[in-house]
Design an enzyme around this catalytic site. Structure first.
Site, PDB file in Angstrom:
ATOM      1  N   LYS A  59       1.147  -1.313  -0.231  1.00  0.00           N
ATOM      2  CA  LYS A  59       0.002   0.065  -0.346  1.00  0.00           C
ATOM      3  C   LYS A  59       0.936   1.447  -0.044  1.00  0.00           C
ATOM      4  O   LYS A  59       0.115   2.096  -0.573  1.00  0.00           O
ATOM      5  CB  LYS A  59      -0.899  -0.340   1.534  1.00  0.00           C
TER       6      LYS A  59
HETATM    7  C1  LIG Z   1      -4.365  -4.472   1.717  1.00  0.00           C
HETATM    8  C2  LIG Z   1      -3.740  -5.712   1.203  1.00  0.00           C
HETATM    9  C3  LIG Z   1      -4.157  -6.679   0.091  1.00  0.00           C
HETATM   10  C4  LIG Z   1      -5.443  -6.601  -0.410  1.00  0.00           C
HETATM   11  O1  LIG Z   1      -5.225  -6.031  -1.408  1.00  0.00           O
HETATM   12  P1  LIG Z   1      -6.528  -4.929  -2.448  1.00  0.00           P
HETATM   13  O2  LIG Z   1      -6.367  -3.675  -2.653  1.00  0.00           O
HETATM   14  O3  LIG Z   1      -7.523  -4.610  -0.728  1.00  0.00           O
HETATM   15  O4  LIG Z   1      -7.458  -6.907  -2.538  1.00  0.00           O
HETATM   16  C5  LIG Z   1      -2.933  -8.183   0.524  1.00  0.00           C
HETATM   17  N1  LIG Z   1      -2.428  -8.126   0.860  1.00  0.00           N
HETATM   18  C6  LIG Z   1      -1.974  -6.749   1.517  1.00  0.00           C
HETATM   19  C7  LIG Z   1      -0.327  -7.437   2.887  1.00  0.00           C
HETATM   20  C8  LIG Z   1      -2.625  -5.923   2.319  1.00  0.00           C
HETATM   21  O5  LIG Z   1      -1.578  -5.021   2.894  1.00  0.00           O
END
Ligand SMILES: *Cc1c(COP(=O)(O)O)cnc(C)c1O
Length: 466
Positions: free
Chosen positions: A108
């Site tokens: 993210k």
């Molecule tokens: C947020 C997250 C996901 C999922 O991603 P989305 O965009 O919500 O589908 C998967 N793995 C990790 C480590 C995350 O932080």
């Protein structure tokens, strides 16, 4: 580029308006009016430059290429790996795309670091202060806090489900000292947090008063930024093997990251199939199998960032699968609000299957995958990445996928040490820059899972509207 809402009632807006709004005023999600085509060769291009090339059509006329490149360069300089998102081979035709080299060790950061820079610029243009609010299942919160801490133009309020995020995830949020950062531990689940955030946005008087804005993956800018690494990883693969296409296995929760892969495909990237990889919270796997979208209770797993039953970004795929029929999407979402479930028309599901497959991974398979990779390569992967890789292997052995598969490595293993130790018997070490994390004082407030409790906290602490 102009942006339309998936529910078709909100007027079209430019990128900066979509950025600051998050959710469209009709409750829908923004998408570009059309998909731009990207045909540049990214083989030897630094990540920040590739990002500027790919994002330019999305941000025009708000930013020109030069301003954009200044921002991407600034944003990605906070990453500890020179390639930002390196591609690593782990088997004959399997690759990991490492997206965890940013300040909070999860994918993210890639979007959020640039989002923070975009917000700064957009808010300085409006001269207004904003209140950023977000729900987190663990990683969004830390990434948002890192991106917005200390900024004079914005206060950030992050809701996390109390006791349902890992210690490292919590500490990365609650040990940040800047006064514009506010952590709220909600006595409930991630879906409660997300529901509260959505309802506060719908309260127009409140939202306008505090200049409410969102940085969850409903924010189009995040998904636009995430398209970049689909292009750059395919370029790296092509350079190493000559392959011009690959499938992607994406550990999925809110359907944001994988929708970015779909967008990259529409923009001309060599994306073969996209594998929706989920843990036992398998609403998306059930939906892609049966066409019926029906949340069941959330069950905590070792991959908590995917413990979700309402995947907000799936609405974007519905819009696409319906041939951009906003009226039909609106009707489906209204029936979902009333009945708590919906049935997709058969034609939409067939359309979705042109691009997507799905796999569900059990806790046992997840742990076995962490152990297998450690044994074979002496390398620790985190439990979310393991869901992705386990799904890739299942899909390859069933014949659902063939050829090169790139699994998105969405978090650093040291962010989820308990699950990694249980699976591989080894402790993943945090990078040295986090040496003092466990010794720092924490700051957060606990609140019941109600709209009113959170609204009160924001009205008390937000500087906007005072
Ligand atoms: C947020 C997250 C996901 C999922 O991603 P989305 O965009 O919500 O589908 C998967 N793995 C990790 C480590 C995350 O932080």
């Amino acid at each position: 580029m102009e942006y339309v809402s998936t529910r078709g009632i909100a007027p079209k807006v430019q990128f900066d308006a979509a950025l600051l709004a998050g959710l469209a005023p009709d409750g829908g999600l923004y998408l570009p009016v059309s998909w731009p085509t990207i045909s540049a060769d990214f083989a030897d291009m630094p990540f920040a430059e590739a990002a500027a090339v790919i994002l330019e059509p999305f941000v025009t006329p708000w930013l020109d290429r030069k301003a954009l490149l200044g921002m991407t360069t600034k944003a990605f300089s906070s990453f500890s790996h020179k390639d930002v998102a390196p591609l690593r081979q782990i088997d004959d035709e399997d690759w990991l795309l490492e997206l965890f080299h940013g300040p909070t060790l999860a994918f993210k950061d890639v979007a959020m670091q640039l989002l923070g820079v975009f917000f700064d610029h957009a808010l300085s243009q409006t001269g207004k202060r904003a209140t950023v609010i977000g729900a987190t299942s663990g990683d969004t919160g830390g990434a948002a806090i890192e991106a917005f801490k200390g900024r004079d133009q914005a206060d950030v309020f992050i809701l996390h489900p109390k006791g349902r995020v890992s210690d490292v995830q919590r500490l990365m949020m609650t040990t940040v000292e800047d006064r514009n950062v506010h952590n709220i531990a909600i006595e409930g689940t991630f879906d409660d947090c997300q529901r509260i955030v959505k309802t506060l946005f719908a309260d127009r008087a409140f939202a306008d008063r505090v200049g409410l804005t969102g940085v969850n993956s409903i924010n189009w800018a995040r998904l636009a930024i995430q398209t970049v690494y689909y292009f750059t990883s395919l370029a790296a693969l092509k350079k190493q093997t000559g392959a011009s296409a690959a499938s992607f296995s994406v550990p999925t929760g809110n359907f944001g990251d994988i929708f970015a892969g779909y967008a990259a495909k529409r923009m001309g990237a060599g994306v073969a199939k996209l594998c929706v990889a989920v843990n036992r919270n398998d609403i998306l796997h059930r939906t892609l199998t049966t066409g019926r979208y029906e949340p069941q209770g959330v069950s905590p797993t070792t991959s908590p960032s995917m413990d979700i039953q309402v995947a907000s970004n799936f609405e974007r795929l519905l819009f696409e699968a319906s041939g951009r029929d906003a009226g039909a999407v609106r009707a489906l979402m209204e029936s979902f609000d009333k009945k708590g479930a919906y049935e997709m028309p058969a034609g939409w599901l067939a359309k979705i299957h042109e691009d997507f497959i799905s796999e569900r991974v059990s806790e046992e398979e997840d742990a076995a995958t962490i152990a297998e990779v450690d044994k074979r390569l002496g390398m620790l992967i985190d439990p979310h990445t393991a869901v992705g890789y386990a799904a890739a292997k299942k899909a390859r052995s069933s014949g659902a996928l063939s050829g090169p598969i790139i699994t998105l490595a969405t978090a650093h293993p040291a962010k989820f040490p308990d699950a990694v130790i249980a699976a591989a018997g080894k402790k993943p070490e945090l990078p040295a820059r986090f040496a003092t994390l466990f010794d720092l004082p924490e700051r957060y407030e606990t609140a019941p899972a109600t709209i009113d409790a959170v609204r009160e906290i924001i009205l008390r602490d937000a500087r906007a509207g005072k």
